[in-house]
Motif scaffolding. Sequence first.
Motif, PDB file in Angstrom:
ATOM      1  N   VAL A 426       0.858  -1.221   0.128  1.00 10.70           N
ATOM      2  CA  VAL A 426       0.134   0.057   0.015  1.00 10.70           C
ATOM      3  C   VAL A 426       0.928   1.341   0.026  1.00 10.70           C
ATOM      4  O   VAL A 426       1.792   1.489   0.828  1.00 10.70           O
ATOM      5  N   ILE A 427       0.975   1.936  -0.939  1.00 10.60           N
ATOM      6  CA  ILE A 427       1.487   3.276  -0.983  1.00 10.60           C
ATOM      7  C   ILE A 427       0.658   4.699  -0.885  1.00 10.60           C
ATOM      8  O   ILE A 427      -0.488   4.527  -1.420  1.00 10.60           O
ATOM      9  N   ALA A 428       0.947   5.285   0.046  1.00 15.90           N
ATOM     10  CA  ALA A 428       0.442   6.478   0.449  1.00 15.90           C
ATOM     11  C   ALA A 428       0.934   7.560  -0.158  1.00 15.90           C
ATOM     12  O   ALA A 428       2.226   7.748  -0.333  1.00 15.90           O
ATOM     13  N   VAL A 429       0.121   8.496  -0.651  1.00 18.45           N
ATOM     14  CA  VAL A 429       0.408   9.668  -1.497  1.00 18.45           C
ATOM     15  C   VAL A 429      -0.192  11.029  -0.976  1.00 18.45           C
ATOM     16  O   VAL A 429      -1.089  10.744  -0.146  1.00 18.45           O
ATOM     17  N   ASP A 430       0.415  12.091  -1.290  1.00 23.30           N
ATOM     18  CA  ASP A 430      -0.061  13.334  -0.780  1.00 23.30           C
ATOM     19  C   ASP A 430      -1.322  13.672  -1.397  1.00 23.30           C
ATOM     20  O   ASP A 430      -1.251  13.313  -2.777  1.00 23.30           O
ATOM     21  N   PRO A 431      -2.552  13.938  -0.928  1.00 25.41           N
ATOM     22  CA  PRO A 431      -3.808  14.244  -1.823  1.00 25.41           C
ATOM     23  C   PRO A 431      -3.759  15.569  -2.233  1.00 25.41           C
ATOM     24  O   PRO A 431      -4.819  15.834  -2.918  1.00 25.41           O
TER      25      PRO A 431
END
Length: 551
Positions: A426-431
């Motif tokens: 799971v890769i979290a990115v800036d929204p």
Amino acid sequence: MRGSGERSVSGLRVPAGPFVAAGPSGVAVRDRLRHLTAEDERVLRLVGAHLGVLASRDLKARCADGLEHSADTWAARKRELTPLSSSRWAGSVTKASHDQWALSRRCRVAHIHSLEAGIRAIRHRLSLPVGERGSRHAAGGYRSAREWHAKSRRLAVLEDRHTAAVEDWQAGRVHAVRGGKRLASARHHLAEAGLTEAQWRQRWEAERWFLAADGESGKRYGNETIRVTPDGEISIKLPAPLAELANSGHRRYVLASRVTFPHRGPEWADRVEANRAVAYRIHLDVARGRWYLTACWQYAAAPAIPLEAALAHGVIGVDTNADHLAAWRLDHHGNPVGSPRRFFYDLTGNADHRDAQVRHALSRLLNWARTCGVKAIAVEDLDFTAEKTREKHGRKKRFRQLISGMPTGKLRARLTSMADATGIAVIAVDPAYTSAWGAQHWRRPTTSSTRKTSRHDAASIAIGRRAQGHPIRRRTAPPHDDQSDRRGHRTGQARPGVLGREGTRPRVPGPRTRCAGPGHGAYAGDQRVQHRSGHAAEHEIWQQDSLPLSL
């Protein structure tokens, strides 16, 4: 991960880099206690009520200690509880009290941040003239003098609440209710809660019972207080005042029910047989009239795989919405592949129904990712803490309800735990700007006569491209006026490290075509370059004289 707050030259917020989210470090499984006898239920109620009284007293003592708490005060509280229960029950009670105090402290910090966000919003709008229109990035003044006056009074109320909350935080005071504040408030609104006084009393007493014991590695089956054997037999160490209720040796009571743990049963059995720590909790669901046993244990989190390895086979970008997940698969170049997918869920009803809906949607998403052969899912690292305040979006009640209803925290926790079991990262990115840029640059190009791309589908492409390090904004080549390409050459294939990739190529004086035209370069003055037959020798060399300035 949150944005650093830095701004680019154009005033846009610089998004933080993507990262692989850490997997879970523990697990909890639950099974129903079936075939309990009347004596079993009576013993469980007596033990839970007795330990619940001790837990309430200990929580009061822990809150009174505040910031003066130390290992000595903790040991003193445990010594006071040991004669009334046992040493292990006393350890579980004191630890639960300390965890409840720490949780209340964290909630107090979140409340302070919410109050500060509301105070900033009101102060900004009060500083503007009445009726001044707001911009896209900042709210305007209030609509009328009456509203301005009402908000000035609310500002004073919020400032008083903020002052009191900060004083409580600095002094270490917390406000905790065993059984839950919501259920305590329902006592005064029984008709609205749909409960009678007797029904409320049953729920209130059941919530305040204490039947939880921490595990201990090296002890028999990983827990001496609530012991569960590999074949599912449950025995409880009775407190000293209830020792006469024991039906087994060493002041223990053996229940008639047995548990199997259909989910992660083999993993639980391996821990129990190896005498590794397992924590147990017994609780009663009053609405259903059922008893349950929950087993919890921790394990070392698996090391996160490198970002490049996770993205080797592409990525699936996921946009979280109030009623569905919009997903689109991208190849390793950042191009959308196939058609978008949507996984719907219904968040109405009770908490169990909402949780089940989220789990079913995530299961379908992970099954699709596994079918596609993708090893990574990109999601936004959303946080609506400052957006949920009514001062931020005063009259937009439906919008506030929308963002408050989005299960961002539950989705993030569920997705990381479920993806870890399937081997998907799971890769979290800036929204930042994902929805706006996705709709601006990817909605029209991906729409066809047989497919209508929504704003959420386009946002999923933007999320996936940000996870891969590709630019979100597309710079398509302009229409050609002629072979000179007067509008300037632009490309969307620039690498992330290239400076100025988001802008057009600077204007350079001179010809704009790849070939040299007449009168330029080595062929200056040679008109034969205009002849395309390849037989320049057969033609006469000539030059046209310049026109006279006057006739």
